[in-house]
Design a protein around this motif. Structure first.
Motif, PDB file in Angstrom:
ATOM      1  N   PHE C  58       0.855  -1.189   0.000  1.00 48.71           N
ATOM      2  CA  PHE C  58       0.000   0.000   0.000  1.00 48.71           C
ATOM      3  C   PHE C  58       0.883   1.228   0.000  1.00 48.71           C
ATOM      4  O   PHE C  58       1.899   1.262   0.685  1.00 48.71           O
ATOM      5  CB  PHE C  58      -0.918  -0.006   1.213  1.00 48.71           C
ATOM      6  N   GLU C  59       0.483   2.217  -0.731  1.00 54.95           N
ATOM      7  CA  GLU C  59       1.381   3.342  -0.891  1.00 54.95           C
ATOM      8  C   GLU C  59       1.453   4.263   0.322  1.00 54.95           C
ATOM      9  O   GLU C  59       2.378   5.056   0.433  1.00 54.95           O
ATOM     10  CB  GLU C  59       1.021   4.142  -2.144  1.00 54.95           C
ATOM     11  N   SER C  60       0.485   4.150   1.173  1.00 59.35           N
ATOM     12  CA  SER C  60       0.497   5.017   2.356  1.00 59.35           C
ATOM     13  C   SER C  60      -0.428   4.429   3.408  1.00 59.35           C
ATOM     14  O   SER C  60      -1.191   3.501   3.143  1.00 59.35           O
ATOM     15  CB  SER C  60       0.006   6.413   1.994  1.00 59.35           C
ATOM     16  N   LYS C  61      -0.346   4.986   4.578  1.00 60.47           N
ATOM     17  CA  LYS C  61      -1.227   4.555   5.654  1.00 60.47           C
ATOM     18  C   LYS C  61      -2.684   4.759   5.237  1.00 60.47           C
ATOM     19  O   LYS C  61      -3.524   3.881   5.406  1.00 60.47           O
ATOM     20  CB  LYS C  61      -0.928   5.366   6.909  1.00 60.47           C
ATOM     21  N   LEU C  65      -5.605   1.897   5.100  1.00 64.22           N
ATOM     22  CA  LEU C  65      -6.846   1.940   5.869  1.00 64.22           C
ATOM     23  C   LEU C  65      -8.066   1.955   4.949  1.00 64.22           C
ATOM     24  O   LEU C  65      -9.053   1.257   5.198  1.00 64.22           O
ATOM     25  CB  LEU C  65      -6.866   3.159   6.781  1.00 64.22           C
ATOM     26  N   ALA C  66      -7.951   2.742   3.900  1.00 65.94           N
ATOM     27  CA  ALA C  66      -9.079   2.814   2.974  1.00 65.94           C
ATOM     28  C   ALA C  66      -9.362   1.442   2.353  1.00 65.94           C
ATOM     29  O   ALA C  66     -10.513   1.021   2.239  1.00 65.94           O
ATOM     30  CB  ALA C  66      -8.801   3.839   1.876  1.00 65.94           C
ATOM     31  N   HIS C  67      -8.285   0.731   1.998  1.00 65.42           N
ATOM     32  CA  HIS C  67      -8.491  -0.599   1.430  1.00 65.42           C
ATOM     33  C   HIS C  67      -9.049  -1.570   2.462  1.00 65.42           C
ATOM     34  O   HIS C  67      -9.847  -2.443   2.118  1.00 65.42           O
ATOM     35  CB  HIS C  67      -7.180  -1.141   0.859  1.00 65.42           C
ATOM     36  N   ALA C  68      -8.621  -1.411   3.694  1.00 59.22           N
ATOM     37  CA  ALA C  68      -9.148  -2.309   4.727  1.00 59.22           C
ATOM     38  C   ALA C  68     -10.658  -2.106   4.851  1.00 59.22           C
ATOM     39  O   ALA C  68     -11.428  -3.071   4.956  1.00 59.22           O
ATOM     40  CB  ALA C  68      -8.452  -2.044   6.063  1.00 59.22           C
ATOM     41  N   LEU C  69     -11.085  -0.861   4.797  1.00 58.79           N
ATOM     42  CA  LEU C  69     -12.517  -0.570   4.844  1.00 58.79           C
ATOM     43  C   LEU C  69     -13.233  -1.171   3.642  1.00 58.79           C
ATOM     44  O   LEU C  69     -14.254  -1.846   3.766  1.00 58.79           O
ATOM     45  CB  LEU C  69     -12.746   0.937   4.857  1.00 58.79           C
ATOM     46  N   GLU C  70     -12.673  -0.867   2.500  1.00 61.74           N
ATOM     47  CA  GLU C  70     -13.271  -1.325   1.259  1.00 61.74           C
ATOM     48  C   GLU C  70     -13.403  -2.851   1.254  1.00 61.74           C
ATOM     49  O   GLU C  70     -14.448  -3.414   0.895  1.00 61.74           O
ATOM     50  CB  GLU C  70     -12.371  -0.880   0.096  1.00 61.74           C
ATOM     51  N   VAL C 128      -8.744  10.265   2.183  1.00 63.06           N
ATOM     52  CA  VAL C 128      -9.180   9.136   1.375  1.00 63.06           C
ATOM     53  C   VAL C 128     -10.045   8.200   2.211  1.00 63.06           C
ATOM     54  O   VAL C 128     -11.041   7.661   1.733  1.00 63.06           O
ATOM     55  CB  VAL C 128      -7.954   8.359   0.847  1.00 63.06           C
ATOM     56  N   VAL C 129      -9.653   8.021   3.452  1.00 66.65           N
ATOM     57  CA  VAL C 129     -10.434   7.154   4.318  1.00 66.65           C
ATOM     58  C   VAL C 129     -11.854   7.696   4.459  1.00 66.65           C
ATOM     59  O   VAL C 129     -12.839   6.951   4.337  1.00 66.65           O
ATOM     60  CB  VAL C 129      -9.773   7.033   5.708  1.00 66.65           C
ATOM     61  N   ALA C 130     -11.936   8.983   4.675  1.00 66.81           N
ATOM     62  CA  ALA C 130     -13.254   9.594   4.807  1.00 66.81           C
ATOM     63  C   ALA C 130     -14.069   9.389   3.533  1.00 66.81           C
ATOM     64  O   ALA C 130     -15.250   9.037   3.583  1.00 66.81           O
ATOM     65  CB  ALA C 130     -13.118  11.083   5.116  1.00 66.81           C
ATOM     66  N   ARG C 131     -13.413   9.579   2.404  1.00 68.33           N
ATOM     67  CA  ARG C 131     -14.139   9.411   1.150  1.00 68.33           C
ATOM     68  C   ARG C 131     -14.570   7.961   0.946  1.00 68.33           C
ATOM     69  O   ARG C 131     -15.659   7.695   0.447  1.00 68.33           O
ATOM     70  CB  ARG C 131     -13.282   9.882  -0.028  1.00 68.33           C
ATOM     71  N   THR C 132     -13.712   7.056   1.340  1.00 65.61           N
ATOM     72  CA  THR C 132     -14.073   5.651   1.217  1.00 65.61           C
ATOM     73  C   THR C 132     -15.269   5.316   2.094  1.00 65.61           C
ATOM     74  O   THR C 132     -16.202   4.614   1.676  1.00 65.61           O
ATOM     75  CB  THR C 132     -12.876   4.765   1.601  1.00 65.61           C
ATOM     76  N   LEU C 133     -15.250   5.799   3.308  1.00 64.90           N
ATOM     77  CA  LEU C 133     -16.375   5.558   4.194  1.00 64.90           C
ATOM     78  C   LEU C 133     -17.661   6.083   3.591  1.00 64.90           C
ATOM     79  O   LEU C 133     -18.686   5.407   3.572  1.00 64.90           O
ATOM     80  CB  LEU C 133     -16.124   6.230   5.546  1.00 64.90           C
ATOM     81  N   THR C 134     -17.578   7.312   3.095  1.00 64.36           N
ATOM     82  CA  THR C 134     -18.765   7.908   2.504  1.00 64.36           C
ATOM     83  C   THR C 134     -19.274   7.067   1.341  1.00 64.36           C
ATOM     84  O   THR C 134     -20.462   6.782   1.235  1.00 64.36           O
ATOM     85  CB  THR C 134     -18.440   9.327   1.996  1.00 64.36           C
ATOM     86  N   LYS C 135     -18.348   6.671   0.502  1.00 64.20           N
ATOM     87  CA  LYS C 135     -18.710   5.889  -0.664  1.00 64.20           C
ATOM     88  C   LYS C 135     -19.397   4.577  -0.252  1.00 64.20           C
ATOM     89  O   LYS C 135     -20.466   4.214  -0.756  1.00 64.20           O
ATOM     90  CB  LYS C 135     -17.449   5.585  -1.481  1.00 64.20           C
ATOM     91  N   ASN C 136     -18.770   3.895   0.689  1.00 66.53           N
ATOM     92  CA  ASN C 136     -19.339   2.631   1.145  1.00 66.53           C
ATOM     93  C   ASN C 136     -20.717   2.842   1.761  1.00 66.53           C
ATOM     94  O   ASN C 136     -21.651   2.084   1.502  1.00 66.53           O
ATOM     95  CB  ASN C 136     -18.425   1.988   2.190  1.00 66.53           C
ATOM     96  N   PHE C 137     -20.793   3.848   2.565  1.00 69.75           N
ATOM     97  CA  PHE C 137     -22.050   4.140   3.233  1.00 69.75           C
ATOM     98  C   PHE C 137     -23.144   4.413   2.202  1.00 69.75           C
ATOM     99  O   PHE C 137     -24.243   3.851   2.271  1.00 69.75           O
ATOM    100  CB  PHE C 137     -21.854   5.346   4.158  1.00 69.75           C
ATOM    101  N   GLU C 138     -22.790   5.220   1.218  1.00 66.96           N
ATOM    102  CA  GLU C 138     -23.771   5.550   0.186  1.00 66.96           C
ATOM    103  C   GLU C 138     -24.221   4.303  -0.565  1.00 66.96           C
ATOM    104  O   GLU C 138     -25.393   4.145  -0.892  1.00 66.96           O
ATOM    105  CB  GLU C 138     -23.188   6.573  -0.810  1.00 66.96           C
TER     106      GLU C 138
END
Lengths: 210, 210, 210, 210
Positions: C58-61, C65-70, C128-138
DNA sequence: CATGAATGAGGCTTCATTCAT
DNA sequence: TATGAATGAAGCCTCATTCAT
């Protein structure tokens, strides 16, 4: 039917070939990114081999860079010597040496600066790279100061301290080189050679008493 | 009897003092280890403060290094200008400018090289440090080429391209500087100044036709 | 008899396996310490690899985290969809979706909360994490509101605003989830599913006029 | 002439005032940046005091945040209780409690989410902040479940598990709150109150048998 | 009491080097 | 022999906390 046992085995030839490829790749990367950003990763990529392979040819990054410098230096000094032997007058020898450097640099771009580089702020001073730079630099100094000494004996040059004189010439060349490298379209080599030789022989003084 | 204009609070004085201390520490570390190995850790150690403290004075390593360069450059160019104003003839102005640089460098040792340094192999080329170096270098070039232009008008110098002429002088000075810095016991400044001026005005040519 | 299409090299399989291992480790660490204290150091420790290794995957923390959520979200939504397709009535679909979530969460414990989490107080809102959460939630909102819309058309549900209705359901589930996660011995899933469905369908009102 | 020895000295009054100022500042900062990015520096800036001063009022960042939560929670629950006392019917009490929360949140924006927040992914779970959140949340749960219990006894509500019922209401409110906070122009409070109450009392079911 | 400069632990990230395959 | 995944030391930077003024 095999050729009479060559002095170098096929493996050695391959090894030397790979070594040269890697050194060229290093030269390109350094030229493009500078010493500070030349990583083993990047050099491996450029050379088309794996990172680990570099360590089969060189024991460390330091060693690789030092050899890359040495490699290019050999090229360049060989050309310079050859060029000076094609003419007689020491002024002409000087001119041809300058031309050889400028031409070589035109081919190898930014990397070339490092050839005339001295152990510098950028490089760990105790390092092999630093020592290689110093060694190369000294060799070139001796080459140029040899021309000056013999040229002074022949009456073409003033009897200046030849080491100093050589240093000054090299610096002047580097200065012009830098401009050439910065320029997208540098002037032709001949014109820059003349600029250098003119300045180097006559200085900026108007000629009156100092 | 005391002036009613404090103008700078005690805090500001302290802050400026600390800033200067840090810049000096950076200067020493860069002088000792080179840019590439000048770490914040090491600079903090040298300055006798904690790593975090550096960030109260400079927003980043880049910024700190750039300011260290700028700081030393200001010092040096101020001296050079002052020195040239104490004499009339342009040859003398040139001589005094050279002397100022050599003397300044005698005080600040190896770090000084960086002042006349240009964006180099060692430094990330897009960096603030690189831009600062370029800026400083350009300023010094303008200063010297101003001398050459006016000196040419007065008849003391040949009408060479003043920018080129300035570059060449700076390179020659750097070259000598390097030797001085390498020498444990460099010759006295006067003698080196004369070496440079003599070469710079007359070149190495014996004076006949080329 | 063996397929001639390897399709994935051994390296790819290993890579995917490691990636999944790391994501699972991240999931555990986040579940244990929360987002704010999930450090790369800790995740590496949990995954049994070196810190630097994480950066091969993963290129960054943030990205990790975003991938773990996804990763977890994909799992969960897949199960939810599958569960809803096994039954006809929309009320039953709803029930199965709820059950899928509760069951999934029972397996993945605390981390699971983040799946239904929205960009929250804890997380840098531009990240990115926030955006991922939003995306998943939506995505989950759309899934549930689809059920509501079609269920209303079939006459099983009241025609409430489907987006609102979906939100409310998700929040109710989360609320119960939290309790389950806090409990050492949560009640069996069936009973909680019924609690939710009963409440969600009928509300708390006694049925008289309001 | 001095007032008859007040129960609190002037120093205490000042201290309390400062304390409240700091807590309000913390509330604003958390509301703006979220927990993760609420630094002591930023809170001090917002409160118009020095960073060090914060430590005269609170022993640590944790303690400060916990008190800020507590502070806002007190405000909110006080209002809720007062609002419920102005009406008789339990449905109306519920409605007024919901309205109080929405109105309070309209004034204190994003920070408010944290009030209904439970120990979450974002926060170190052993922390004082986490315990404060839990405590506040529990208190609010008890308040709402009290309404439900008494409302059920009066026949207005179905006899659901009051704790569960309270949780569900709070989650629904939060969900709507989040939308309101995200919206630049949220609908008027009344309309959202009705949406919540309608859903909460009747659910989404069409009313037939399940 | 208030201040804010100083501290240093700890977090993220890079990259030269090693080593199992 | 070649590979490249894995390593971990080391670098930059942040920020809660302390303490001299």
């Amino acid at each position: 039917m095999q050729t009479s046992r060559p002095s170098r085995t096929k493996e050695e030839v391959v090894k030397d070939f790979r070594t040269a490829e890697i050194l060229d790749a290093a030269r390109r990367v350094i030229g493009e990114l500078g010493f500070a950003d030349a990583s083993m990763e990047r050099i491996a990529l450029e050379a088309g081999v794996a990172k680990g392979t570099l360590y089969r040819y060189f024991e460390s990054k330091e060693s690789l860079l030092a050899h890359a410098l040495e490699h290019a230096h050999r090229d360049m000094i060989t050309r310079s010597r050859a060029a000076t032997q094609r003419v007689r007058a020491y002024r002409d020898k000087l001119r041809e040496a300058v031309r050889a450097v400028l031409e070589y640099s035109a081919e190898h771009q930014a990397f070339y600066q490092a050839l005339l580089e001295r152990p510098d702020l950028s490089i760990d001073r105790e390092s092999v790279v630093a020592r290689t730079l110093t060694k190369n630099f000294e060799e070139y100094i001796r080459f140029v100061s040899g021309l000056l000494t013999r040229g002074a004996r022949s009456g073409e040059f003033r009897p200046v301290d030849p080491r100093r004189g050589a240093q000054f010439l090299i610096e002047i060349i580097r200065s012009l080189l830098r401009e050439r490298l910065a320029d997208r379209k540098p002037p032709d080599v001949d014109s820059d050679v003349e600029t250098i030789i003119d300045f180097y022989l006559h200085g900026v003084g108007a000629g009156g008493l100092e």
